[in-house]
Enzyme design. Structure first.
Site, PDB file in Angstrom:
ATOM      1  N   GLY A  46       0.838  -1.195   0.000  1.00 53.42           N
ATOM      2  CA  GLY A  46       0.000   0.000   0.000  1.00 53.42           C
ATOM      3  C   GLY A  46       0.867   1.236   0.000  1.00 53.42           C
ATOM      4  O   GLY A  46       2.024   1.198   0.436  1.00 53.42           O
ATOM      5  N   GLN A  51       3.061   9.856   1.394  1.00 54.80           N
ATOM      6  CA  GLN A  51       4.397   9.254   1.402  1.00 54.80           C
ATOM      7  C   GLN A  51       5.259   9.677   0.217  1.00 54.80           C
ATOM      8  O   GLN A  51       6.479   9.506   0.246  1.00 54.80           O
ATOM      9  CB  GLN A  51       4.285   7.723   1.410  1.00 54.80           C
ATOM     10  CG  GLN A  51       3.737   7.169   2.715  1.00 54.80           C
ATOM     11  CD  GLN A  51       3.581   5.669   2.633  1.00 54.80           C
ATOM     12  OE1 GLN A  51       2.584   5.177   2.120  1.00 54.80           O
ATOM     13  NE2 GLN A  51       4.564   4.942   3.102  1.00 54.80           N
ATOM     14  N   CYS A  91       6.166  -0.483   6.883  1.00 59.21           N
ATOM     15  CA  CYS A  91       5.821   0.718   6.122  1.00 59.21           C
ATOM     16  C   CYS A  91       6.993   1.089   5.234  1.00 59.21           C
ATOM     17  O   CYS A  91       8.139   1.070   5.679  1.00 59.21           O
ATOM     18  CB  CYS A  91       5.522   1.849   7.099  1.00 59.21           C
ATOM     19  SG  CYS A  91       5.112   3.399   6.296  1.00 59.21           S
ATOM     20  N   LEU A  92       6.709   1.461   3.997  1.00 62.17           N
ATOM     21  CA  LEU A  92       7.785   1.849   3.071  1.00 62.17           C
ATOM     22  C   LEU A  92       8.502   3.118   3.548  1.00 62.17           C
ATOM     23  O   LEU A  92       9.628   3.370   3.141  1.00 62.17           O
ATOM     24  CB  LEU A  92       7.216   2.059   1.659  1.00 62.17           C
ATOM     25  CG  LEU A  92       6.673   0.792   0.962  1.00 62.17           C
ATOM     26  CD1 LEU A  92       6.020   1.163  -0.365  1.00 62.17           C
ATOM     27  CD2 LEU A  92       7.775  -0.240   0.756  1.00 62.17           C
ATOM     28  N   HIS A 133      -4.033   1.655   7.820  1.00 63.44           N
ATOM     29  CA  HIS A 133      -2.652   2.154   7.872  1.00 63.44           C
ATOM     30  C   HIS A 133      -2.453   3.300   6.860  1.00 63.44           C
ATOM     31  O   HIS A 133      -1.911   4.354   7.192  1.00 63.44           O
ATOM     32  CB  HIS A 133      -1.710   0.978   7.573  1.00 63.44           C
ATOM     33  CG  HIS A 133      -0.259   1.321   7.470  1.00 63.44           C
ATOM     34  ND1 HIS A 133       0.699   0.770   8.289  1.00 63.44           N
ATOM     35  CD2 HIS A 133       0.411   2.139   6.616  1.00 63.44           C
ATOM     36  CE1 HIS A 133       1.891   1.257   7.961  1.00 63.44           C
ATOM     37  NE2 HIS A 133       1.751   2.085   6.932  1.00 63.44           N
ATOM     38  N   GLU A 134      -2.938   3.093   5.638  1.00 68.30           N
ATOM     39  CA  GLU A 134      -2.759   4.128   4.603  1.00 68.30           C
ATOM     40  C   GLU A 134      -3.591   5.367   4.898  1.00 68.30           C
ATOM     41  O   GLU A 134      -3.159   6.492   4.637  1.00 68.30           O
ATOM     42  CB  GLU A 134      -3.090   3.586   3.214  1.00 68.30           C
ATOM     43  CG  GLU A 134      -2.270   2.374   2.748  1.00 68.30           C
ATOM     44  CD  GLU A 134      -0.769   2.536   2.910  1.00 68.30           C
ATOM     45  OE1 GLU A 134      -0.265   3.681   2.884  1.00 68.30           O
ATOM     46  OE2 GLU A 134      -0.090   1.506   3.102  1.00 68.30           O
ATOM     47  N   HIS A 137      -1.840   7.650   7.167  1.00 67.36           N
ATOM     48  CA  HIS A 137      -0.849   8.506   6.493  1.00 67.36           C
ATOM     49  C   HIS A 137      -1.503   9.795   6.014  1.00 67.36           C
ATOM     50  O   HIS A 137      -0.911  10.872   6.109  1.00 67.36           O
ATOM     51  CB  HIS A 137      -0.251   7.796   5.268  1.00 67.36           C
ATOM     52  CG  HIS A 137       0.876   6.857   5.591  1.00 67.36           C
ATOM     53  ND1 HIS A 137       2.017   7.269   6.227  1.00 67.36           N
ATOM     54  CD2 HIS A 137       1.042   5.531   5.343  1.00 67.36           C
ATOM     55  CE1 HIS A 137       2.849   6.228   6.358  1.00 67.36           C
ATOM     56  NE2 HIS A 137       2.275   5.157   5.834  1.00 67.36           N
TER      57      HIS A 137
HETATM   58 ZN   LIG Z   1       2.980   3.252   5.708  1.00 68.91          ZN
END
Ligand SMILES: [Zn+2]
Length: 168
Positions: A46, A51, A91-92, A133-134, A137
């Site tokens: 995701g 991000q 998480c990226l 989670h997204e 963000h």
């Molecule tokens: Zn993340």
């Protein structure tokens, strides 16, 4: 299409709150294409626009093993949630850190697609976790902010050190 640079925690731009998308323009189409390419290239499940330093309410998700079930959510809203589930999240923007976070197990989401149409979708377990989670963000929240202050400061110094080492 282009691979975008993913902001790395503790970059403060990760704490910006995204604005709702008012119209599906060409710019949004390009953003979604680039975000999708960036997510797949980074082997993520995701990615939120926050991000990649675009502060609009757009997320892309693909939790399938075959990497061919892309979901695009524009202006997502959780309209119902139930149950509790914790999952070791990553998480990226926080590479190499995996921590359990408590989330709702089942959610219903309302969002807009790339045609500008509203849709509703039910998600559970990993898919539901990923959407939550997204969406965090988009509110400027990173998953490790659910952890204790002590754990957060340990993670911050670990990541800062790693970023310094990478530069030198
Ligand atoms: Zn993340």
């Amino acid at each position: 299409m282009a691979i975008l640079k993913i902001l790395q925690y503790p970059d403060e731009r990760l704490h910006k709150v995204a604005a709702p998308v008012s119209a599906i323009t060409d710019e949004i189409h390009v953003l979604v294409q680039n975000m999708t390419e960036t997510m797949y290239a980074a082997a993520g499940i995701g990615l939120a626009a926050t991000q990649v330093d675009v502060h609009q309410r757009v997320i892309v998700i693909d939790v399938s093993e075959t990497r061919d079930q892309l979901h695009v959510f524009i202006n997502p809203e959780i309209i119902a949630s139930e149950g509790e589930f914790d999952y070791q999240e990553g998480c990226l923007s926080v590479p190499g850190i995996f921590e359990k976070v408590k989330r709702a197990e089942n959610i219903s989401v309302r969002a807009m697609n790339l045609n500008g149409d509203l849709f509703e979708l039910d998600a559970s377990s990993l898919f539901a976790i990923c959407i939550q989670h997204e969406m965090d963000h988009l509110m400027g929240k990173v998953f490790i902010e659910y952890l204790s202050q002590l754990k957060q400061s340990r993670i911050r110094s670990k990541l800062r050190k790693r970023q310094r080492d990478a530069k030198s």
